[in-house]
Design a protein around this motif. Structure first.
Motif, PDB file in Angstrom:
ATOM      1  N   ARG A 111       0.914  -0.591  -7.500  1.00  0.00           N
ATOM      2  CA  ARG A 111      -0.328  -1.240  -7.060  1.00  0.00           C
ATOM      3  C   ARG A 111      -0.721  -2.355  -8.008  1.00  0.00           C
ATOM      4  NH1 ARG A 111      -3.019  -1.000  -2.516  1.00  0.00           N
ATOM      5  NH2 ARG A 111      -3.084   1.262  -2.514  1.00  0.00           N
ATOM      6  N   ASN A 118       0.799  -1.216   0.000  1.00  0.00           N
ATOM      7  CA  ASN A 118       0.000   0.000   0.000  1.00  0.00           C
ATOM      8  C   ASN A 118       0.837   1.273   0.000  1.00  0.00           C
ATOM      9  OD1 ASN A 118      -2.861  -1.034   0.188  1.00  0.00           O
ATOM     10  ND2 ASN A 118      -1.867  -2.174   1.819  1.00  0.00           N
ATOM     11  N   ASP A 167      -0.505   4.163  -4.604  1.00  0.00           N
ATOM     12  CA  ASP A 167      -1.937   4.398  -4.766  1.00  0.00           C
ATOM     13  C   ASP A 167      -2.434   3.793  -6.076  1.00  0.00           C
ATOM     14  OD1 ASP A 167      -1.962   5.917  -2.431  1.00  0.00           O
ATOM     15  OD2 ASP A 167      -1.636   7.807  -3.513  1.00  0.00           O
ATOM     16  N   GLN A 187      -4.327  -5.629  -3.777  1.00  0.00           N
ATOM     17  CA  GLN A 187      -3.237  -6.353  -3.141  1.00  0.00           C
ATOM     18  C   GLN A 187      -3.553  -7.837  -3.295  1.00  0.00           C
ATOM     19  OE1 GLN A 187      -3.877  -4.522   0.713  1.00  0.00           O
ATOM     20  NE2 GLN A 187      -4.699  -6.420   1.564  1.00  0.00           N
ATOM     21  N   GLY A 244      -5.835  -0.293   2.626  1.00  0.00           N
ATOM     22  CA  GLY A 244      -4.799  -0.166   3.636  1.00  0.00           C
ATOM     23  C   GLY A 244      -4.682  -1.410   4.491  1.00  0.00           C
TER      24      GLY A 244
END
Length: 451
Positions: free
Chosen positions: A215, A173, A176, A220, A445
């Motif tokens: 990212r 994280n 962005d 993720q 997050g």
């Protein structure tokens, strides 16, 4: 409670590939490709067959040491020679397009930055299909390859794992969504404020960051966790999106499921944020007699030395060679191995009055996971019962042999599950999160801090 008033929905299914199959003697059986551990083409065939059958994911275990060095070399090598899993899944990403790709990597003998980068890379390579099965190493054989004589204490391993996963989540994280813009006209490759350092300083790790890969397609990679001890369940409740576990009875499965889902509330998570997928070892036949015959043919191939060594490892890393195999399971001290599996073995032996030989024969295929031998309908009955009763969200299927056991499940059991409306006929999306119906937490997050 009637089935109509019980839980509805569809199952999640993983295909757990274990080189020559999950039965300890599977490599000796004609339905197994005994060279599969080091032949990419074997894995390609299995993966493409599982994807055609619409499995949610492929699951690969791993360890970083050969555990049974005292066994005769032919037995030992058959269970120990296999690819590093992220490397293998990176190759399989190129020959599949929908199925999820989950690899096991330990927090005990790795660094968070490398693990974060490795799985972010796999997520990019696969178009959003990567998952990390977080484990702590549990054998002295692994410690001996990294400068130690003995594995760290269970509590210390989980303390490191807690910080390890925080660092990995943090690194994923540091970028962005949309940070990389590649604007040739303006000369701007990425947004100036689109990524940042992590600046983590903890008890075990100091990591500046940011990660040097942006990212990933899923936000993720999916987090998978396999621990079932108290600390393992706490870690899973806080961080995991899939839990791979072993339960012997319906009552145990429902209790584990309920306990884990309740723990999630302490970390601000909803129950559906996590899918419980216990292991399932199915031996399926067109009749129950045929299934029993398949299973006994595998059991007949077990070398007693190998069976006792397997049991010793499962029950805490004890050497059982000096005990009478036809005597009771002795009282053994708890070790710093896999504590939940040690307890499962002891409970099973005491509940059913099993000797050492009977116990190793009992776990030779499933290694403590649920084992079902029967017709497609019988196997589907037990899967449906556990799902409807709130003991599982799906299952990690552990074929006795590969490819034979996988093909049996696909051709016999899946049509029965589909007839009951319990499994998909087509993929709903392209990423592993699409299959699971999940997204990372808001803002992508890290999960809330421990309390």
């Amino acid at each position: 409670m009637t089935v109509g008033s019980m839980r509805q929905g569809t199952l999640r299914l993983g295909a757990f590939f274990y080189a020559t199959g999950h039965h300890v003697a599977g490599w000796r059986h004609s339905s197994s490709e005994a060279d599969g551990g080091l032949v990419l083409e074997r894995y390609v065939g299995w993966a493409q067959r599982a994807e055609a059958a619409k499995f949610d994911l492929i699951f690969l275990e791993d360890g970083t040491g050969i555990r049974d060095l005292d066994l005769r070399s032919s037995e030992r090598t058959a269970r120990s020679t296999h690819f590093e899993p992220v490397t293998l899944l990176s190759a399989l990403a190129a020959v599949t397009s929908r199925i999820g790709l989950v690899a096991t990597t330990s927090t005990s003998f790795n660094e968070p930055y490398n693990v974060a980068r490795r799985f972010a890379s796999l997520d990019h390579l696969s178009g959003g299909r990567a998952g990390w099965n977080l484990v702590t190493s549990a054998t002295d054989a692994e410690a001996a390859n990294f400068g130690g004589d003995r594995i760290a204490r269970h509590a210390d391993r989980y303390e490191r794992a807690e910080e390890f996963v925080d660092v990995v989540l943090g690194l994923w994280n540091t970028w962005d969504d949309g940070a990389v813009i590649i604007d040739r006209a303006s000369g701007q490759f990425s947004k100036p404020d689109g990524f940042r350092p992590l600046n983590h300083r903890g008890s075990h790790f100091e990591v500046r960051g940011p990660l040097n890969i942006s990212r990933t397609p899923q936000g993720q990679p999916v987090l998978v966790q396999a621990g079932s001890s108290g600390p393992g369940k706490d870690l899973a409740a806080r961080t995991a999106e899939i839990v791979f576990t072993a339960n012997q009875t319906l009552e145990e499965a429902v209790a584990f499921y309920g306990d884990l889902k309740e723990r999630m509330a302490r970390f601000g998570r909803a129950p559906d944020d996590l899918k419980v997928m216990p292991g399932l070892f199915p031996v399926v036949g067109r009749s129950e007699a045929e299934a029993r015959a398949k299973f006994e043919a595998l059991q007949d191939l077990i070398d007693p030395v190998v069976g006792l060594a397997l049991l010793g490892r499962m029950i805490g890393g004890h050497d059982l060679s000096g005990y009478d195999p036809d005597g009771p399971v002795p009282e053994l001290p708890e070790t710093d191995g896999i504590k939940s599996r040690q307890q499962l073995m002891v409970d099973l032996a005491r509940r059913e009055g099993l000797t050492l030989r009977q116990l190793y024969l009992r776990i030779a295929g499933a290694r403590g996971h649920s084992q079902i031998i029967g017709t497609a309908a019988q196997i589907a009955d037990e899967m449906e019962e556990r799902f409807r009763a709130g003991g599982a969200d799906g299952f990690n299927i552990m074929p006795p042999t590969l490819p034979g056991g996988l093909e049996d499940f696909i051709t016999l059991v899946l049509p029965e599950l589909r007839r009951r409306g319990l499994f998909r006929t087509e993929y709903e999306g392209r990423t592993l999160r699409d299959h699971l119906g999940s997204r990372p937490p808001a803002g992508f997050g890290p999960h809330p801090a421990r309390t």
